[in-house]
Design a protein around this motif. Structure first.
Motif, PDB file in Angstrom:
ATOM      1  N   ARG A  11       3.079 -42.221   5.880  1.00  0.00           N
ATOM      2  CA  ARG A  11       3.009 -43.572   5.324  1.00  0.00           C
ATOM      3  C   ARG A  11       1.599 -44.102   5.525  1.00  0.00           C
ATOM      4  O   ARG A  11       1.073 -44.077   6.636  1.00  0.00           O
ATOM      5  CB  ARG A  11       4.016 -44.500   6.000  1.00  0.00           C
ATOM      6  N   PRO A  12       0.978 -44.608   4.453  1.00  0.00           N
ATOM      7  CA  PRO A  12      -0.411 -45.064   4.557  1.00  0.00           C
ATOM      8  C   PRO A  12      -0.527 -46.310   5.429  1.00  0.00           C
ATOM      9  O   PRO A  12       0.457 -46.994   5.709  1.00  0.00           O
ATOM     10  CB  PRO A  12      -0.793 -45.358   3.112  1.00  0.00           C
ATOM     11  N   ALA A  51      -0.080 -46.163  -4.742  1.00  0.00           N
ATOM     12  CA  ALA A  51      -0.374 -46.135  -6.175  1.00  0.00           C
ATOM     13  C   ALA A  51       0.167 -44.857  -6.814  1.00  0.00           C
ATOM     14  O   ALA A  51       0.717 -44.889  -7.928  1.00  0.00           O
ATOM     15  CB  ALA A  51      -1.878 -46.246  -6.407  1.00  0.00           C
ATOM     16  N   LEU A  52       0.030 -43.730  -6.121  1.00  0.00           N
ATOM     17  CA  LEU A  52       0.556 -42.464  -6.643  1.00  0.00           C
ATOM     18  C   LEU A  52       2.073 -42.498  -6.729  1.00  0.00           C
ATOM     19  O   LEU A  52       2.665 -42.009  -7.705  1.00  0.00           O
ATOM     20  CB  LEU A  52       0.100 -41.305  -5.750  1.00  0.00           C
ATOM     21  N   PHE A  53       2.718 -43.058  -5.726  1.00  0.00           N
ATOM     22  CA  PHE A  53       4.177 -43.203  -5.766  1.00  0.00           C
ATOM     23  C   PHE A  53       4.608 -43.991  -6.996  1.00  0.00           C
ATOM     24  O   PHE A  53       5.546 -43.596  -7.711  1.00  0.00           O
ATOM     25  CB  PHE A  53       4.663 -43.906  -4.496  1.00  0.00           C
ATOM     26  N   LEU A  68       7.974 -33.970  -9.549  1.00  0.00           N
ATOM     27  CA  LEU A  68       6.672 -34.641  -9.554  1.00  0.00           C
ATOM     28  C   LEU A  68       6.160 -34.864  -8.136  1.00  0.00           C
ATOM     29  O   LEU A  68       4.980 -34.611  -7.840  1.00  0.00           O
ATOM     30  CB  LEU A  68       6.775 -35.977 -10.286  1.00  0.00           C
ATOM     31  N   ALA A  69       7.038 -35.330  -7.249  1.00  0.00           N
ATOM     32  CA  ALA A  69       6.611 -35.551  -5.860  1.00  0.00           C
ATOM     33  C   ALA A  69       6.251 -34.238  -5.189  1.00  0.00           C
ATOM     34  O   ALA A  69       5.270 -34.161  -4.433  1.00  0.00           O
ATOM     35  CB  ALA A  69       7.722 -36.269  -5.094  1.00  0.00           C
ATOM     36  N   SER A  70       7.025 -33.198  -5.461  1.00  0.00           N
ATOM     37  CA  SER A  70       6.734 -31.889  -4.856  1.00  0.00           C
ATOM     38  C   SER A  70       5.426 -31.313  -5.373  1.00  0.00           C
ATOM     39  O   SER A  70       4.737 -30.575  -4.655  1.00  0.00           O
ATOM     40  CB  SER A  70       7.885 -30.916  -5.155  1.00  0.00           C
ATOM     41  N   ALA A  71       5.063 -31.658  -6.623  1.00  0.00           N
ATOM     42  CA  ALA A  71       3.821 -31.148  -7.199  1.00  0.00           C
ATOM     43  C   ALA A  71       2.599 -31.650  -6.448  1.00  0.00           C
ATOM     44  O   ALA A  71       1.534 -31.018  -6.494  1.00  0.00           O
ATOM     45  CB  ALA A  71       3.725 -31.533  -8.675  1.00  0.00           C
ATOM     46  N   VAL A  72       2.736 -32.785  -5.765  1.00  0.00           N
ATOM     47  CA  VAL A  72       1.603 -33.320  -5.008  1.00  0.00           C
ATOM     48  C   VAL A  72       1.178 -32.340  -3.909  1.00  0.00           C
ATOM     49  O   VAL A  72       0.003 -32.274  -3.544  1.00  0.00           O
ATOM     50  CB  VAL A  72       1.957 -34.702  -4.421  1.00  0.00           C
ATOM     51  N   ALA A 107      -3.412 -37.547  -3.976  1.00  0.00           N
ATOM     52  CA  ALA A 107      -2.982 -38.626  -3.088  1.00  0.00           C
ATOM     53  C   ALA A 107      -4.126 -39.563  -2.717  1.00  0.00           C
ATOM     54  O   ALA A 107      -3.884 -40.655  -2.192  1.00  0.00           O
ATOM     55  CB  ALA A 107      -2.349 -38.055  -1.825  1.00  0.00           C
ATOM     56  N   GLN A 108      -5.349 -39.135  -2.977  1.00  0.00           N
ATOM     57  CA  GLN A 108      -6.516 -39.976  -2.656  1.00  0.00           C
ATOM     58  C   GLN A 108      -7.352 -40.303  -3.885  1.00  0.00           C
ATOM     59  O   GLN A 108      -8.484 -40.760  -3.759  1.00  0.00           O
ATOM     60  CB  GLN A 108      -7.381 -39.265  -1.606  1.00  0.00           C
ATOM     61  N   THR A 109      -6.796 -40.092  -5.064  1.00  0.00           N
ATOM     62  CA  THR A 109      -7.574 -40.256  -6.296  1.00  0.00           C
ATOM     63  C   THR A 109      -7.599 -41.689  -6.796  1.00  0.00           C
ATOM     64  O   THR A 109      -8.610 -42.168  -7.320  1.00  0.00           O
ATOM     65  CB  THR A 109      -7.015 -39.332  -7.396  1.00  0.00           C
TER      66      THR A 109
END
Length: 559
Positions: free
Chosen positions: A294-295, A304-306, A343-347, A354-356
């Motif tokens: 968790r950020p 934002a990615l979520f 989609l989440a697993s592709a991260v 995650a930092q883009t």
């Protein structure tokens, strides 16, 4: 460490109660501070939130102009507006919303034919169970079973996509065929009706005939998920968790930016927003699947990615607005929970994503969504939005539909379908130009990014139907550029159809007399007034009065 008092969260202005979403269930808005009811197509707010919002300037303004209480009230309105967007502005949401008119249209002629043959009786489910003889399409028993099975298929779609508990319930029923069957039948029926109503030559809307049979053939090939009795994966996350997570974390971001970054996770924890519940299930699942922590703050790129993954999970392209070209993966391509998992697993394969997202920009949305779409081989959301946005250019009938939206003067025939599709196209048209605003509204509607342009976009896509501070009925919202009488007539016709859809469903599956549970529509109407209203429109559609339908004794329907 919790924030200082100037930015203390006030639960009386914030939505902290789970909404009613299970088909047929109802509840009072005063139990929550905001509510978007899917079947009712209405955005509701508590009197406290209404009071605060009515005191605010028009448009989107900074918290410095309205105070933090005003910002909190607006955050609840934003949360519920996002639910309107989800149902009218996403491909899955549109298909799901139109299952109600689709099930009525699919059975309309069957119900009249059966009634004229054996007499009008309720419920059709009980009638089908009592009939002897062969159950083939050319028999009365067969026709009754077709009606019941059609209804069940739409119910199955809603349940298998809704969430894990609902999916587990529906797959345990003997009438359940398979997930692939439920998805294909519903997509095929809804998309075909969309084409018939708005694009009869199927110039832009993909004709289901071109792909439906190949998806259904997967059952004969014994592909898992498509044949009767095949294994069923119960996804831990469904459309409900995705929708609630998207709305809640957009609201959290809005409040974070409205406070100038002074709120932290502890503030939201203190009001019960971060416990284990339907609002956090998708975010917690995302972190687990992506193997992320968790950020530290709510404006982090991980949040934002979520939100982008939620957006993509709710916007499949297969079947609508594109043909289904991979029949064996139709489930994975269109089911929101499965899409979310992939989609989440592709991260994990692309950890830099995650930092883009730093600026919440259009360019970041395009880059990250394209990478994710390529990773799991699905249509990129920008391609979906641009394709739909171009429909009016390529179909004269769709262009005419958008003219109806401009004036709010819709053709009365199939009005709810025309109304919802027109709003969907308008939403996609703006999303094609400004996806970042609709994906990250909390970041664009508070703080330094607030602008007149964003305010215009938000105003354009407010919920069409709302309640009032002193009246829990349903009212059309005000449109400064539209004729008030025309708006009111469209509103009346829309809800006349909605009530008829509900009575049709009761006719098919509910035992006992008809119920007129429409106090949500007109708060102070008597039972007799709502009965007269519902009966009159039912008679216009079916040529029979509900009171003249024989009520079968015994059980066998749904209560």
């Amino acid at each position: 460490m919790s924030s200082t008092r100037p930015f203390k969260l006030n639960p009386t202005l914030l939505d902290t109660t789970e909404r009613r979403e299970v088909p047929g269930s109802l509840g009072a808005t005063t139990k929550a501070h905001g509510l978007y009811a899917a079947f009712e197509f209405v955005l509701r707010l508590s009197p406290q939130v209404h009071e605060k919002l009515e005191a605010l300037p028009t448009g989107i303004v900074s918290s410095g102009e309205v105070g933090f209480d005003g910002a909190q009230a607006f955050s609840t309105y934003l949360h519920e507006t996002i639910h309107w967007w989800q149902h009218v502005g996403s491909t899955f949401g549109l298909i799901s919303s139109l299952t109600y008119p689709a099930e009525a249209h699919a059975n309309h002629n069957h119900l009249i034919t059966l009634g004229r043959t054996v007499g009008f009786k309720k419920s059709i489910r009980q009638l089908a169970m009592s009939m002897d003889g062969p159950v083939t399409p050319d028999t009365q028993a067969g026709l009754a079973n077709i009606i019941v099975n059609n209804q069940f298929d739409f119910d199955a779609f809603r349940y298998v996509t809704y969430g894990p508990d609902a999916r587990q319930h529906i797959v345990g029923l003997g009438q359940f065929q398979s997930i692939g069957h439920a998805l294909a039948v519903t997509y095929g029926s809804v998309v075909f009706q969309l084409g018939q109503v708005a694009d009869p030559e199927f110039k832009v809307i993909p004709k289901p005939d071109d792909w439906y049979r190949t998806v259904m053939d997967q059952a004969d090939a014994e592909v898992d998920g498509y044949y009767y009795g095949s294994p069923v994966d119960v996804m831990p996350i469904g459309a409900r968790e995705i929708m609630e997570g998207q709305a809640r974390f957009s609201q959290i971001q809005y409040l974070y930016f409205a406070s100038g970054g002074h709120l932290d996770w502890d503030d939201f924890e203190d009001i019960g927003w971060l416990g284990t519940n339907v609002y956090t299930a998708a975010f917690d699942g995302f972190l687990t699947l992506a193997r992320l922590e968790r950020p530290a703050t709510a404006d982090d790129s991980v949040v934002a990615l979520f939100l982008l993954i939620c957006d993509m999970a709710l916007n499949p392209g297969s079947g609508f607005p594109f043909p289904a070209v991979s029949p064996s993966t139709f489930i994975e391509d269109v089911d929101p929970g499965t899409r979310f998992l992939f989609l989440a697993s592709a991260v994990r394969k692309h950890p830099k994503l995650a930092q883009t997202i730093r600026a919440y920009s259009r360019e970041e949305y395009v880059e990250v969504s394209q990478r994710l779409a390529e990773s799991i081989i699905v249509h990129p959301p920008m391609k979906i939005a641009r394709t739909v946005a171009d429909w009016p250019k390529n179909s004269a009938s769709v262009a005419a539909l958008m003219d109806e939206l401009q004036t709010f003067d819709f053709e009365p025939m199939n009005l709810p379908i025309r109304f919802m599709l027109a709003h969907f196209i308008a939403f996609m048209r703006d999303k094609a130009e400004h996806p970042e605003v609709f994906c990250w509204p909390g970041a664009w509607m508070a703080g330094e990014r607030v602008s007149d342009h964003v305010s215009t976009l938000f105003d354009r896509h407010r919920a069409a139907f709302v309640d009032k501070a002193d009246d829990d009925g349903v009212f059309p919202r005000t449109y400064p550029d539209k004729d008030e009488a025309t708006v009111h007539e469209t509103f009346q016709n829309f809800y006349a159809s909605t009530v008829t859809y509900d009575l049709t469903r009761q006719w098919i599956v509910e035992s006992g007399p008809f119920h007129y549970r429409y106090n949500w529509l007109v708060q102070n109407a008597t039972h007799e007034e709502m009965k007269e209203y519902g009966d009159r429109h039912f008679h216009m559609i079916y040529g029979v009065w509900p009171d003249d339908i024989e009520i079968l004794a015994g059980a066998g329907g749904q209560k």
